[in-house]
Scaffold this active site. Structure first.
Site, PDB file in Angstrom:
ATOM      1  N   PHE A 238       0.904  -1.140  -0.135  1.00  0.00           N
ATOM      2  CA  PHE A 238       0.002   0.093  -0.127  1.00  0.00           C
ATOM      3  C   PHE A 238       0.803   1.268  -0.100  1.00  0.00           C
ATOM      4  CE2 PHE A 238      -2.192  -3.219   2.210  1.00  0.00           C
ATOM      5  CZ  PHE A 238      -3.473  -3.444   1.680  1.00  0.00           C
ATOM      6  N   ASP A 259       0.947  -1.280  -5.034  1.00  0.00           N
ATOM      7  CA  ASP A 259      -0.211  -0.625  -4.895  1.00  0.00           C
ATOM      8  C   ASP A 259      -1.148  -0.844  -5.951  1.00  0.00           C
ATOM      9  OD1 ASP A 259      -0.951   2.197  -2.753  1.00  0.00           O
ATOM     10  OD2 ASP A 259      -2.205   2.197  -4.588  1.00  0.00           O
ATOM     11  N   SER A 260      -2.587  -0.560  -5.564  1.00  0.00           N
ATOM     12  CA  SER A 260      -3.474  -1.084  -6.713  1.00  0.00           C
ATOM     13  C   SER A 260      -3.728   0.224  -7.564  1.00  0.00           C
ATOM     14  CB  SER A 260      -4.751  -1.408  -6.230  1.00  0.00           C
ATOM     15  OG  SER A 260      -5.491  -0.448  -5.243  1.00  0.00           O
ATOM     16  N   ASN A 285      -3.333  -6.070  -6.393  1.00  0.00           N
ATOM     17  CA  ASN A 285      -3.950  -6.032  -5.247  1.00  0.00           C
ATOM     18  C   ASN A 285      -3.385  -6.563  -4.110  1.00  0.00           C
ATOM     19  OD1 ASN A 285      -5.666  -7.271  -3.097  1.00  0.00           O
ATOM     20  ND2 ASN A 285      -7.490  -6.765  -4.444  1.00  0.00           N
ATOM     21  N   ALA A 286      -3.164  -5.859  -2.965  1.00  0.00           N
ATOM     22  CA  ALA A 286      -2.234  -6.467  -2.097  1.00  0.00           C
ATOM     23  C   ALA A 286      -2.544  -7.861  -1.416  1.00  0.00           C
ATOM     24  CB  ALA A 286      -1.951  -5.256  -0.822  1.00  0.00           C
ATOM     25  N   ASP A 306       0.619  -0.530   5.286  1.00  0.00           N
ATOM     26  CA  ASP A 306      -0.146   0.475   5.403  1.00  0.00           C
ATOM     27  C   ASP A 306      -1.432   0.912   4.751  1.00  0.00           C
ATOM     28  OD1 ASP A 306      -0.674   3.148   6.432  1.00  0.00           O
ATOM     29  OD2 ASP A 306       0.671   4.238   5.110  1.00  0.00           O
ATOM     30  N   CYS A 346      -4.961   2.933  10.011  1.00  0.00           N
ATOM     31  CA  CYS A 346      -5.459   4.329  10.184  1.00  0.00           C
ATOM     32  C   CYS A 346      -7.054   4.303  10.530  1.00  0.00           C
ATOM     33  CB  CYS A 346      -5.182   5.279   8.980  1.00  0.00           C
ATOM     34  SG  CYS A 346      -5.744   4.695   7.625  1.00  0.00           S
TER      35      CYS A 346
HETATM   36  N1  SAH Z   1       1.663   4.380   2.756  1.00  0.00           N
HETATM   37  C1  SAH Z   1       1.279   5.373   1.928  1.00  0.00           C
HETATM   38  C2  SAH Z   1      -0.151   5.602   2.134  1.00  0.00           C
HETATM   39  C3  SAH Z   1      -1.288   4.401   1.742  1.00  0.00           C
HETATM   40  S1  SAH Z   1      -2.668   4.962   1.876  1.00  0.00           S
HETATM   41  C4  SAH Z   1       2.057   6.622   2.205  1.00  0.00           C
HETATM   42  O1  SAH Z   1       2.737   6.681   3.388  1.00  0.00           O
HETATM   43  O2  SAH Z   1       1.978   7.560   1.455  1.00  0.00           O
HETATM   44  C5  SAH Z   1      -3.549   3.169   1.058  1.00  0.00           C
HETATM   45  C6  SAH Z   1      -3.352   3.147   0.024  1.00  0.00           C
HETATM   46  O3  SAH Z   1      -3.872   1.724  -0.572  1.00  0.00           O
HETATM   47  C7  SAH Z   1      -3.550   3.969  -1.281  1.00  0.00           C
HETATM   48  O4  SAH Z   1      -2.511   4.384  -2.091  1.00  0.00           O
HETATM   49  C8  SAH Z   1      -4.685   2.880  -2.217  1.00  0.00           C
HETATM   50  O5  SAH Z   1      -4.528   3.141  -3.447  1.00  0.00           O
HETATM   51  C9  SAH Z   1      -4.282   1.599  -1.716  1.00  0.00           C
HETATM   52  N2  SAH Z   1      -4.984   0.299  -1.953  1.00  0.00           N
HETATM   53  C10 SAH Z   1      -6.169   0.118  -1.396  1.00  0.00           C
HETATM   54  N3  SAH Z   1      -6.829  -0.821  -1.577  1.00  0.00           N
HETATM   55  C11 SAH Z   1      -5.666  -1.649  -2.057  1.00  0.00           C
HETATM   56  C12 SAH Z   1      -5.782  -3.033  -2.482  1.00  0.00           C
HETATM   57  N4  SAH Z   1      -6.438  -3.963  -2.216  1.00  0.00           N
HETATM   58  N5  SAH Z   1      -4.383  -3.264  -2.852  1.00  0.00           N
HETATM   59  C13 SAH Z   1      -3.395  -2.796  -2.986  1.00  0.00           C
HETATM   60  N6  SAH Z   1      -3.494  -1.216  -2.900  1.00  0.00           N
HETATM   61  C14 SAH Z   1      -4.515  -0.896  -2.310  1.00  0.00           C
END
Ligand code: SAH
Length: 405
Positions: A238, A259-260, A285-286, A306, A346
């Site tokens: 993420f 990230d997705s 997708n994470a 995150d 968060c």
């Molecule tokens: N770590 C980042 C903030 C993450 S915010 C920083 O410090 O700036 C959450 C992120 O998760 C977003 O960028 C969103 O695009 C991503 N996200 C949401 N669902 C997801 C999924 N299923 N797989 C991968 N990424 C995802």
């Protein structure tokens, strides 16, 4: 006539009275007993309702001053425990003290939150500074009032003399508050993109394109903390625009960000180039990627998790906890002995203790011993105020992970 007599009254239930006396700053619609002739966004006097035969003098019923919303589930946002006769004067002082607080406590960056709504006694306003640009967002009917907007923008311009002040709009919030639709854009100057630095790392900011307000400033101190443990190969799950990845790049042999969101990764790549770093970005997708990688036996020395807020309300807590557990379980299994897990939540609705329990349950299932190195929260420009639980939402645990013997 004195100004005080013009201020409308709202009376609230005994239950809400208890909460306000205990320091809470919100009153829900279901707890409002009477709000007659109160216009949306008004400053009001909040009073305990004189239920039953009770006939207490007005002075004993008075609970404080608040902003009223005619449509939100949160009807009242407390402003002060005393009558407010000079609203502009009070707001000006609070803005000044929010600015002074950051001057005193924020270092190593030119990007930080200047005003954080209730946490700064300024309900409904969120303001961030990005170097020479300020961005703000209005969340309530009162905060959207023309006179109060003018006051905010004027004070911000005076305090920072920014190249621009940009308004960001959350359309869902405006709809809930029954506020008119509004375009996003600069209200002072014209600049909408800039470059910031935090902890010596540079980032590009597009005030109008990104998620949230351009960057996750609340993680700034956690980036620096995570960087202390950087070594070997790191996986930043993420990763958004690369906040953790870029901070880890200096100390790791290799960093991969996942990230997705393709636009987020494109920005991450631009940020990497700006800092002269090479990072692998993977659009996926994470949950799927962690499953595939752990099945394939991949190993990392440091993993960051995150995710976005899984619990939007207390009702979705169970499924949120299940999501956190799955992510943490996979990550724990993929860490090399002595590896470092940086894991965040968060979701305001997930309490710190619940988050630690989830990590602990995942450790049990993964047969790992987890030593907590640091339990952290949001950066200090996002103040977490005791007695106002709503102001504390970010959890970040940094842990040392070994195979259980
Ligand atoms: N770590 C980042 C903030 C993450 S915010 C920083 O410090 O700036 C959450 C992120 O998760 C977003 O960028 C969103 O695009 C991503 N996200 C949401 N669902 C997801 C999924 N299923 N797989 C991968 N990424 C995802």
């Amino acid at each position: 006539m004195s100004g005080r007599e013009l201020i409308p009254r709202v009376t609230i239930s005994a239950r809400a009275t208890e909460r306000i006396r205990a320091g809470h700053v919100w009153v829900y619609r279901s707890d409002v007993v009477r709000a007659r002739d109160v216009y949306p966004g008004a400053l009001v006097r909040v009073e305990r309702s004189s239920e039953g035969n009770e006939r207490s003098p007005e002075s004993r019923r008075f609970l404080g001053s608040a902003f009223y919303s005619a449509s939100s589930q949160i009807s009242l946002r407390m402003l002060a425990p005393h009558p407010v006769e000079d609203l502009s004067g009070l707001l000006r002082k609070r803005i000044e003290s929010a600015v002074a607080y950051r001057q005193r406590f924020v270092a190593e960056t030119n990007a930080y939150r200047v005003i954080f709504s209730e946490a700064d006694g300024l309900p409904g306003w969120v303001v961030d500074r990005y170097n020479d640009m300020l961005s703000f967002e209005v969340l309530t009917q009162a905060a959207d009032r023309g006179d109060l907007r003018e006051l905010l923008v004027g004070e911000l311009a005076r305090a920072y003399q920014p190249a621009s002040i940009v308004e960001r709009v959350d359309r869902r919030v405006r709809r809930l508050e029954q506020l008119s639709e509004k375009p996003e854009g600069p209200v002072v100057g014209a600049k909408t993109s800039t470059e910031i630095q935090m902890n010596g790392v540079r980032f590009l900011i597009e005030a109008l394109g990104g998620q949230k307000t351009g960057a996750f400033l609340d993680q700034r101190e956690n980036y620096a903390a995570a960087a202390q443990y950087a070594r070997g190969e790191a996986l930043d799950v993420f990763c958004y625009q690369g906040g953790f990845s870029l901070h880890l790049a200096g100390g790791c042999d290799k960093v991969t960000g996942v990230d997705s969101s393709r636009p987020a990764l494109e920005m991450a790549e631009r940020n990497a180039a700006l800092n002269g770093r090479e990072i692998d970005w993977i659009e996926a997708n994470a949950f799927d990627l962690l499953r595939d990688y752990s099945d394939a036996g991949r190993r990392y020395d440091l993993i960051v998790l995150d995710p976005p807020a899984f619990a939007r309300s207390r009702a979705s807590l169970e499924s949120a906890l299940a999501g956190y557990k799955e992510l943490n379980l996979r990550a724990l299994k993929m860490l090399t002995p002595g590896g470092i897990l940086v894991t965040c939540s968060c979701s305001y609705h997930v309490r710190s203790s619940e988050f630690l329990e989830v990590i602990s349950a995942a450790a049990q299932d993964a047969h790992r011993t987890v030593r907590v190195l640091e339990t952290r929260g949001q950066a200090r420009d996002h103040p977490s105020v005791l007695g106002i639980p709503e102001t504390h939402y970010l959890k970040c645990v940094i842990a040392h992970v070994n195979l259980s013997k």
